[in-house]
Motif scaffolding. Structure first.
Motif, mmCIF file in Angstrom:
data_model
loop_
_atom_site.group_PDB
_atom_site.id
_atom_site.type_symbol
_atom_site.label_atom_id
_atom_site.label_comp_id
_atom_site.label_asym_id
_atom_site.label_seq_id
_atom_site.Cartn_x
_atom_site.Cartn_y
_atom_site.Cartn_z
ATOM 1 N N ARG A 1 0.803 -1.226 0.000
ATOM 2 C CA ARG A 1 0.000 0.000 0.000
ATOM 3 C C ARG A 1 0.834 1.273 0.000
ATOM 4 O O ARG A 1 0.315 2.347 -0.186
ATOM 5 N N ARG A 2 2.130 1.142 0.207
ATOM 6 C CA ARG A 2 3.022 2.299 0.128
ATOM 7 C C ARG A 2 4.400 1.820 -0.278
ATOM 8 O O ARG A 2 4.699 0.639 -0.171
ATOM 9 N N ASN A 3 5.206 2.742 -0.742
ATOM 10 C CA ASN A 3 6.540 2.375 -1.198
ATOM 11 C C ASN A 3 7.359 1.766 -0.072
ATOM 12 O O ASN A 3 7.246 2.177 1.088
ATOM 13 N N LEU A 4 8.172 0.781 -0.425
ATOM 14 C CA LEU A 4 9.064 0.121 0.521
ATOM 15 C C LEU A 4 10.487 0.522 0.169
ATOM 16 O O LEU A 4 10.982 0.189 -0.900
ATOM 17 N N TYR A 5 11.139 1.268 1.037
ATOM 18 C CA TYR A 5 12.493 1.745 0.778
ATOM 19 C C TYR A 5 13.465 0.704 1.310
ATOM 20 O O TYR A 5 13.622 0.539 2.514
ATOM 21 N N LYS A 6 14.116 -0.023 0.393
ATOM 22 C CA LYS A 6 14.951 -1.159 0.760
ATOM 23 C C LYS A 6 16.351 -0.760 1.208
ATOM 24 O O LYS A 6 16.822 -1.218 2.228
ATOM 25 N N ASP A 7 17.038 0.045 0.434
ATOM 26 C CA ASP A 7 18.428 0.353 0.765
ATOM 27 C C ASP A 7 18.772 1.822 0.545
ATOM 28 O O ASP A 7 19.910 2.173 0.283
ATOM 29 N N ARG A 8 17.768 2.645 0.641
ATOM 30 C CA ARG A 8 18.000 4.091 0.591
ATOM 31 C C ARG A 8 16.876 4.790 1.342
ATOM 32 O O ARG A 8 15.808 4.214 1.543
ATOM 33 N N LEU A 9 17.111 6.014 1.755
ATOM 34 C CA LEU A 9 16.118 6.761 2.508
ATOM 35 C C LEU A 9 15.111 7.426 1.566
ATOM 36 O O LEU A 9 15.437 7.755 0.421
ATOM 37 N N ARG A 10 13.915 7.621 2.061
ATOM 38 C CA ARG A 10 12.881 8.337 1.318
ATOM 39 C C ARG A 10 13.292 9.798 1.214
ATOM 40 O O ARG A 10 13.750 10.396 2.184
ATOM 41 N N LYS A 11 13.115 10.364 0.036
ATOM 42 C CA LYS A 11 13.437 11.776 -0.157
ATOM 43 C C LYS A 11 12.269 12.624 0.349
ATOM 44 O O LYS A 11 11.106 12.299 0.114
ATOM 45 N N THR A 12 12.582 13.703 1.030
ATOM 46 C CA THR A 12 11.556 14.622 1.518
ATOM 47 C C THR A 12 11.904 16.036 1.081
ATOM 48 O O THR A 12 13.075 16.359 0.856
ATOM 49 N N CYS B 1 3.794 2.186 -6.935
ATOM 50 C CA CYS B 1 3.999 1.875 -5.534
ATOM 51 C C CYS B 1 4.668 0.513 -5.465
ATOM 52 O O CYS B 1 4.196 -0.437 -6.083
ATOM 53 N N GLY B 2 5.755 0.418 -4.796
ATOM 54 C CA GLY B 2 6.467 -0.846 -4.694
ATOM 55 C C GLY B 2 7.799 -0.654 -4.028
ATOM 56 O O GLY B 2 7.989 0.283 -3.256
ATOM 57 N N GLU B 3 8.735 -1.518 -4.330
ATOM 58 C CA GLU B 3 10.056 -1.415 -3.739
ATOM 59 C C GLU B 3 10.857 -0.321 -4.429
ATOM 60 O O GLU B 3 10.889 -0.246 -5.647
ATOM 61 N N VAL B 4 11.497 0.506 -3.629
ATOM 62 C CA VAL B 4 12.377 1.554 -4.145
ATOM 63 C C VAL B 4 13.782 1.167 -3.713
ATOM 64 O O VAL B 4 14.070 1.048 -2.527
ATOM 65 N N VAL B 5 14.635 0.921 -4.701
ATOM 66 C CA VAL B 5 15.997 0.483 -4.408
ATOM 67 C C VAL B 5 16.994 1.437 -5.050
ATOM 68 O O VAL B 5 16.679 2.145 -6.004
#
Length: 128
Positions: free
Chosen positions: A15-26, A108-112
């Motif tokens: 249901r939301r992006n999964l940040y695997k090996d990096r931080l979410r940008k804000t 929406c999914g994994e963000v690597v």
């Protein structure tokens, strides 16, 4: 937000992006683009943010709750259906008509990271 996360042997709804090996940008407050629409308008075709493919930030838009340039934030998604496409795997099919220029859906999914992508690509290739 709804998406599909899949690997070689599984599919699962996320249901939301999964940040695997990096931080979410804000965004920092000074980076938020504020349009020049008039209060009471709806951020229509003349909205500079819309022209630049940037959504208005709800707390900063002069149009307030009448703003129509917040499709991601308001989750104004088209109806979709997950379908199996054989060798190609799973995909999305719309179940309603889409006009040119309309917002369809948010990925929406994994963000690597690029490094994570390269590692995963090599591993999947080795696994066949």
């Amino acid at each position: 937000m709804v998406g599909i996360s899949y690997g070689p042997s599984q599919v699962r709804l996320v249901r939301r992006n999964l940040y695997k090996d990096r931080l979410r940008k804000t965004q920092k407050p000074r980076e938020i683009l504020v349009c020049e629409c008039c209060p009471g308008d709806s951020c229509g075709e003349s909205c500079i943010n819309r022209d630049m493919c940037v959504e208005c930030a709800p707390e900063h838009c002069p149009c307030g709750d009448k703003c129509t340039n917040q499709s991601f934030q308001q989750r104004n998604y088209k109806a979709l259906d997950v379908q199996w496409y054989g060798k190609k795997g799973y995909g999305l099919m719309t179940t309603e008509a889409i006009r040119e220029g309309e917002f369809v859906y948010e990925y929406c999914g994994e963000v690597v990271s690029k490094e994570g992508f390269e590692e995963r690509k090599a591993r999947y290739k080795a696994e066949g």
